[in-house]
Motif scaffolding. Structure first.
Motif, PDB file in Angstrom:
ATOM      1  N   THR A 111     -31.684  88.325  92.504  1.00 66.70           N
ATOM      2  CA  THR A 111     -33.123  88.135  92.364  1.00 66.70           C
ATOM      3  C   THR A 111     -33.814  88.061  93.714  1.00 66.70           C
ATOM      4  O   THR A 111     -35.014  88.226  93.801  1.00 66.70           O
ATOM      5  CB  THR A 111     -33.427  86.858  91.562  1.00 66.70           C
ATOM      6  OG1 THR A 111     -32.771  85.760  92.195  1.00 66.70           O
ATOM      7  CG2 THR A 111     -32.952  86.988  90.129  1.00 66.70           C
ATOM      8  N   VAL A 152     -28.979  85.789  96.128  1.00 67.98           N
ATOM      9  CA  VAL A 152     -29.372  84.750  95.183  1.00 67.98           C
ATOM     10  C   VAL A 152     -29.560  85.376  93.811  1.00 67.98           C
ATOM     11  O   VAL A 152     -30.247  86.392  93.686  1.00 67.98           O
ATOM     12  CB  VAL A 152     -30.686  84.078  95.632  1.00 67.98           C
ATOM     13  CG1 VAL A 152     -31.098  82.999  94.644  1.00 67.98           C
ATOM     14  CG2 VAL A 152     -30.535  83.497  97.031  1.00 67.98           C
ATOM     15  N   ASN A 153     -28.933  84.790  92.786  1.00 64.06           N
ATOM     16  CA  ASN A 153     -29.207  85.227  91.413  1.00 64.06           C
ATOM     17  C   ASN A 153     -29.204  83.984  90.533  1.00 64.06           C
ATOM     18  O   ASN A 153     -29.488  82.893  91.011  1.00 64.06           O
ATOM     19  CB  ASN A 153     -28.216  86.302  90.963  1.00 64.06           C
ATOM     20  CG  ASN A 153     -26.768  85.874  91.146  1.00 64.06           C
ATOM     21  OD1 ASN A 153     -26.472  84.675  91.176  1.00 64.06           O
ATOM     22  ND2 ASN A 153     -25.882  86.833  91.275  1.00 64.06           N
ATOM     23  N   ASN A 154     -28.885  84.129  89.256  1.00 63.41           N
ATOM     24  CA  ASN A 154     -28.931  82.964  88.375  1.00 63.41           C
ATOM     25  C   ASN A 154     -27.765  82.013  88.602  1.00 63.41           C
ATOM     26  O   ASN A 154     -27.756  80.909  88.061  1.00 63.41           O
ATOM     27  CB  ASN A 154     -28.964  83.406  86.915  1.00 63.41           C
ATOM     28  CG  ASN A 154     -30.285  84.046  86.568  1.00 63.41           C
ATOM     29  OD1 ASN A 154     -31.303  83.696  87.150  1.00 63.41           O
ATOM     30  ND2 ASN A 154     -30.282  84.978  85.643  1.00 63.41           N
ATOM     31  N   ASN A 155     -26.787  82.435  89.378  1.00 63.53           N
ATOM     32  CA  ASN A 155     -25.706  81.552  89.782  1.00 63.53           C
ATOM     33  C   ASN A 155     -25.982  81.065  91.192  1.00 63.53           C
ATOM     34  O   ASN A 155     -27.022  81.348  91.757  1.00 63.53           O
ATOM     35  CB  ASN A 155     -24.364  82.306  89.728  1.00 63.53           C
ATOM     36  CG  ASN A 155     -24.019  82.701  88.318  1.00 63.53           C
ATOM     37  OD1 ASN A 155     -24.117  81.891  87.404  1.00 63.53           O
ATOM     38  ND2 ASN A 155     -23.638  83.947  88.117  1.00 63.53           N
TER      39      ASN A 155
END
Lengths: 116, 107
Positions: free
Chosen positions: B30, B90-93
């Motif tokens: 993201t 950076v992502n949902n984790n």
């Protein structure tokens, strides 16, 4: 502005000893992280926590335990210190979510582990 | 396998030259966040952007999340820019980091 405080700055222990690092943040962030950085290398994720009492394993969790008893604090325990674990341990926090500021990381100064 | 790859691993410049640092990642992100670290120092956040181009001072971050790549451009490098530049995906984790680019700027 907020701050992330890691204690101690230097932690010296003997091989096989159980050692604990502490991290406090006053940003009121939900998510906190522990990373390990070996000399001259990038950061590897050990554990993270998205809220109080939550724990999520990272890529390097074996040999470590973590605890998130309060929103503001996150501790990391090396269960049996080994000489090849000498590294800098970095704590970070972030706002959750995928908005503009979501997951932007703020770091502490680091704690150096020395195993003798 | 390695989720975030940075290139080059090291870079030597003459003062005043420009630097282009690359970051490629293997899964959906993201945003990318760029950090600066002096030897033995803590990480300082430079830029964090989800997509497109973002500027601050002599730094320009470009992120193309669809192509899983990003870059950091440093213009008119100074000796004090020397250090390691780390890219975080950076992502949902939780964010994952590359191994960094070590920049040395010579007089």
């Amino acid at each position: 502005g907020g701050i992330i405080t890691q204690t101690p700055k230097f932690l010296i222990g003997q091989e096989g000893q159980k050692l604990t690092l502490k991290c406090q943040q006053n940003f009121n962030h939900d998510t906190m992280y522990w990373y390990r950085q070996d000399s001259g290398k990038g950061l590897r994720l050990i554990y993270y926590s998205i809220t109080e009492n939550d724990l999520q394993k990272g890529d390097l969790s074996e040999g470590y335990d973590a605890s998130r008893e309060k929103k503001s604090s996150f501790s990391l325990t090396v269960t049996s210190a080994q000489k090849n674990e000498m590294a800098v341990f970095l704590c970070a926090s972030s706002i959750p979510g995928t908005g503009y500021f979501g997951n932007t990381l703020y770091f502490g100064e680091g704690s150096r582990l020395i195993v003798v | 396998g390695q989720q975030v790859q940075q290139s080059p691993a090291s870079l030597v410049l003459q003062e005043g030259e420009n630097a282009e640092l690359q970051c490629n990642f293997s899964s959906t992100a993201t945003r990318l966040q760029w950090f600066y670290q002096r030897p033995g120092g803590s990480l300082v956040s430079l830029l964090s952007n989800p997509s497109g181009t973002k500027h601050t001072g002599r730094l320009t971050s470009t992120t193309v999340t669809k192509e899983r790549r990003g870059s950091l451009h440093i213009s008119s490098s100074q000796i004090t820019d020397s250090g390691t530049y780390l890219c975080a995906m950076v992502n949902n984790n939780a964010p994952r980091f590359g191994a960094g680019t070590k920049l040395s700027v010579k007089p």
